[in-house]
Scaffold this motif. Structure first.
Motif, PDB file in Angstrom:
ATOM      1  N   LEU A 101       0.835  -1.212   0.000  1.00 43.75           N
ATOM      2  CA  LEU A 101       0.000   0.000   0.000  1.00 43.75           C
ATOM      3  C   LEU A 101       0.870   1.263   0.000  1.00 43.75           C
ATOM      4  CD1 LEU A 101      -2.817  -1.059   2.510  1.00 43.75           C
ATOM      5  CD2 LEU A 101      -2.905  -1.054   0.014  1.00 43.75           C
ATOM      6  N   ARG A 102       1.973   1.239   0.766  1.00 47.05           N
ATOM      7  CA  ARG A 102       2.894   2.388   0.768  1.00 47.05           C
ATOM      8  C   ARG A 102       3.546   2.561  -0.600  1.00 47.05           C
ATOM      9  NH1 ARG A 102       4.763   0.539   5.806  1.00 47.05           N
ATOM     10  NH2 ARG A 102       6.556  -0.372   4.726  1.00 47.05           N
ATOM     11  N   GLY A 103       3.772   1.446  -1.292  1.00 46.75           N
ATOM     12  CA  GLY A 103       4.418   1.493  -2.598  1.00 46.75           C
ATOM     13  C   GLY A 103       3.496   1.901  -3.728  1.00 46.75           C
ATOM     14  N   GLY A 104       2.232   2.227  -3.425  1.00 44.54           N
ATOM     15  CA  GLY A 104       1.316   2.696  -4.440  1.00 44.54           C
ATOM     16  C   GLY A 104       0.527   1.621  -5.153  1.00 44.54           C
ATOM     17  N   TYR A 105       0.537   0.404  -4.601  1.00 44.69           N
ATOM     18  CA  TYR A 105      -0.219  -0.688  -5.226  1.00 44.69           C
ATOM     19  C   TYR A 105      -1.720  -0.478  -5.059  1.00 44.69           C
ATOM     20  CZ  TYR A 105       3.416  -3.981  -6.644  1.00 44.69           C
ATOM     21  OH  TYR A 105       4.457  -4.597  -7.315  1.00 44.69           O
ATOM     22  N   SER A 106      -2.469  -0.925  -6.046  1.00 44.32           N
ATOM     23  CA  SER A 106      -3.922  -0.918  -5.941  1.00 44.32           C
ATOM     24  C   SER A 106      -4.341  -1.745  -4.727  1.00 44.32           C
ATOM     25  CB  SER A 106      -4.527  -1.513  -7.217  1.00 44.32           C
ATOM     26  OG  SER A 106      -5.843  -1.956  -6.992  1.00 44.32           O
ATOM     27  N   PRO A 107      -5.186  -1.218  -3.840  1.00 40.19           N
ATOM     28  CA  PRO A 107      -5.602  -1.990  -2.654  1.00 40.19           C
ATOM     29  C   PRO A 107      -6.207  -3.348  -3.009  1.00 40.19           C
ATOM     30  CG  PRO A 107      -6.259   0.304  -2.414  1.00 40.19           C
ATOM     31  CD  PRO A 107      -5.750   0.150  -3.817  1.00 40.19           C
ATOM     32  N   SER A 108      -7.004  -3.396  -4.076  1.00 38.15           N
ATOM     33  CA  SER A 108      -7.624  -4.673  -4.442  1.00 38.15           C
ATOM     34  C   SER A 108      -6.585  -5.671  -4.937  1.00 38.15           C
ATOM     35  CB  SER A 108      -8.707  -4.456  -5.511  1.00 38.15           C
ATOM     36  OG  SER A 108      -8.157  -3.886  -6.676  1.00 38.15           O
ATOM     37  N   LEU A 109      -5.589  -5.219  -5.718  1.00 34.82           N
ATOM     38  CA  LEU A 109      -4.527  -6.120  -6.191  1.00 34.82           C
ATOM     39  C   LEU A 109      -3.702  -6.629  -5.018  1.00 34.82           C
ATOM     40  CD1 LEU A 109      -2.886  -7.421  -8.482  1.00 34.82           C
ATOM     41  CD2 LEU A 109      -1.502  -5.337  -8.556  1.00 34.82           C
ATOM     42  N   ALA A 110      -3.345  -5.736  -4.090  1.00 32.74           N
ATOM     43  CA  ALA A 110      -2.550  -6.138  -2.928  1.00 32.74           C
ATOM     44  C   ALA A 110      -3.302  -7.167  -2.085  1.00 32.74           C
ATOM     45  CB  ALA A 110      -2.214  -4.913  -2.086  1.00 32.74           C
ATOM     46  N   ALA A 111      -4.574  -6.890  -1.802  1.00 33.47           N
ATOM     47  CA  ALA A 111      -5.370  -7.797  -0.962  1.00 33.47           C
ATOM     48  C   ALA A 111      -5.581  -9.137  -1.657  1.00 33.47           C
ATOM     49  CB  ALA A 111      -6.716  -7.157  -0.641  1.00 33.47           C
ATOM     50  N   GLY A 112      -5.922  -9.108  -2.948  1.00 33.98           N
ATOM     51  CA  GLY A 112      -6.156 -10.356  -3.682  1.00 33.98           C
ATOM     52  C   GLY A 112      -4.921 -11.209  -3.764  1.00 33.98           C
ATOM     53  N   THR A 113      -3.760 -10.577  -4.000  1.00 27.22           N
ATOM     54  CA  THR A 113      -2.500 -11.328  -4.100  1.00 27.22           C
ATOM     55  C   THR A 113      -2.173 -12.019  -2.786  1.00 27.22           C
ATOM     56  OG1 THR A 113      -1.675  -9.724  -5.736  1.00 27.22           O
ATOM     57  CG2 THR A 113      -0.052 -11.136  -4.667  1.00 27.22           C
ATOM     58  N   ILE A 114      -2.346 -11.304  -1.672  1.00 26.63           N
ATOM     59  CA  ILE A 114      -2.017 -11.879  -0.362  1.00 26.63           C
ATOM     60  C   ILE A 114      -2.970 -13.024  -0.015  1.00 26.63           C
ATOM     61  CG2 ILE A 114      -1.978 -11.389   2.112  1.00 26.63           C
ATOM     62  CD1 ILE A 114      -0.956  -8.564   1.334  1.00 26.63           C
TER      63      ILE A 114
END
Length: 454
Positions: free
Chosen positions: A136-149
């Motif tokens: 999230l700090r790196g500017g990733y889309s919240p949905s992409l970050a959450a889905g990947t994890i």
């Protein structure tokens, strides 16, 4: 008529679990209450319960299941000793300077964590705490970050050595023997946990490759949603020092199983000792942390075995009411034969995955439907991998997927639940594609075990 009482008992168990009651005591308590009512009404033969002590003793003395506490110990040690944190830091500095690189790092580290812990909840929570803030700090889309994890965390279901595969292998082995005896085949064959580990390698790596391809494609199509990191790359020696020790440990555990040099239980013992040595060598293990590791391992192991005991009571009473015969008759009369029967079971397991954990489904549902499907000619290895990936998919499916709850519990309030739901949808599609590919091409699961067994 009594078969329908068995189905009612199953429905009561599902309802009670949804109300939040403990799984093990719900399974055993509901079954014994129905058995007592059946004895009073004269519709249940109490002699069925005489088999219970033998079943429970057989469960507790099962040498295959000794692998469970050992693999749990290995995973908890790697988690508590911050080896996972060091891994993620190293990998993010390696891949981070490319678009989508941090997402790829999360997938790779999640795969390694899955291979070491084998527990979905532990992997999702660990990755959520370590990588979500960075993404999230790196500017990733919240949905992409959450889905990947979330999706990466569920790899613990399929990437060996997986606790889910250990439990599933033991249950399927019993189901396969029962199916063969029902067909009057004596000296029945068994299904080894090692065969399931080998069979899971290709589907598991295929999932990792498709996850990675999706993240890179997303980053290419929407560069602002997965920007590169501006951190300087680490020296190669520092990367290798964080990456090689856990990789070597996993390679020894899996390699000894694949080479036939050790059983899964023996390899689990090597993995547990190796993880302790690794943690000690990094000055991350002391008496207090060892106490925490032992307590966490004991809690998880006790939970698994109590559920196992409750499931043994439930399945015995279910059979005593004639539930197994009712289901067998239903599948035999189902138009479409084995194809339709398998489809119904897969759909049932997928739906039950919304409300039950994989342990309950493995010990309650699989012993009921497994012997019937295997007697119809299905390959037990293929069926085991299909069930494992199916359960993995149900962990992600909104609104009840367990992985979503695990991430929601550790995610900041700024991450909307809707973003988590949106993020997992592409990964659900990927898993369904892999499940479909396995259905169309069973050798994806059966080829490698057949080669190694020659």
């Amino acid at each position: 008529m009594t078969g329908y009482i068995a189905l009612l008992m199953f429905a009561v168990v599902c309802l009670t679990l949804m109300l939040g009651y403990p799984v093990a005591f719900t399974l055993a308590g509901t079954a014994l209450a129905f058995a007592a009512g059946g004895i009073i009404a004269g519709v249940f033969d109490p002699s069925f319960l005489s088999a219970l002590p033998g079943r429970l003793f057989g469960t507790i003395s099962n040498t295959t299941l000794i692998a469970v506490p050992l693999f749990v110990l290995m995973g908890v040690v790697l988690e508590k000793s911050k080896i996972a944190e060091e891994l993620l830091s190293s990998m993010s500095r390696v891949f981070g300077r490319t678009r989508g690189g941090l997402g790829v790092s999360v997938i790779v580290v999640g795969m390694l964590l899955a291979a070491s812990t084998g527990i979905v909840g532990a992997t999702v929570v660990t990755m959520g705490l370590l990588s979500l803030p960075s993404m999230l700090r790196g500017g990733y889309s919240p949905s992409l970050a959450a889905g990947t994890i979330c999706a990466t965390g569920t790899l613990g279901q399929i990437i060996p050595p997986s606790i889910a595969l250990v439990l599933l292998g033991d249950v399927l082995s019993n189901a396969y023997q029962q199916a063969q005896l029902n067909l009057n085949i004596f000296n029945p064959k068994t299904v080894s946990v090692g065969d399931l580990f080998v069979a899971a390698l290709i589907p598991g790596l295929l999932l990792v490759a498709l996850y990675t391809a999706y993240v890179l494609l997303y980053a290419w199509l929407k560069p602002s949603s997965a920007p590169p990191s501006d951190e300087a790359p680490l020296p190669l020696a520092q990367v290798l020092s964080g990456l090689l020790p856990p990789l070597l440990l996993i390679a020894v555990v899996l390699g000894s199983i694949l080479a036939g040099a050790a059983t899964p239980t023996e390899a689990a013992g090597v993995g547990a000792v190796g993880a302790l040595i690794l943690a000690y060598s990094k000055s991350q293990m002391n008496l207090e942390r060892l106490r925490e590791v032992a307590l966490d391992t004991m809690k998880v192991t006790s939970m698994v075995f109590m559920i196992l005991i409750g499931a043994a009571v439930f399945s015995l009473v279910f059979r005593g009411f004639g539930g197994e015969e009712l289901i067998h008759s239903f599948f035999n009369q189902l138009p479409g034969g084995v194809f339709a029967a398998t489809l119904v079971v897969m759909l049932l397991i997928f739906l039950l995955g919304f409300i039950l954990d994989f342990i309950e489904i493995t010990f309650v549902v699989v012993p009921i439907v497994g012997p019937i499907l295997l007697a119809m000619g299905l390959d037990p290895i293929w069926l085991g991998i299909m069930i494992a990936i199916n359960l993995q998919t149900s962990f992600l499916t909104p609104p009840f997927g367990f992985a979503l709850f695990y991430l929601r519990g550790v995610a900041p309030d700024s991450l909307a639940t809707s973003a988590i739901y949106r993020g997992v949808i592409p990964f659900i599609i990927i898993q369904l594609l892999v499940l479909t590919a396995l259905w169309i091409w069973p050798p994806l699961a059966t080829w490698l075990p057949a080669q190694l067994n020659h």
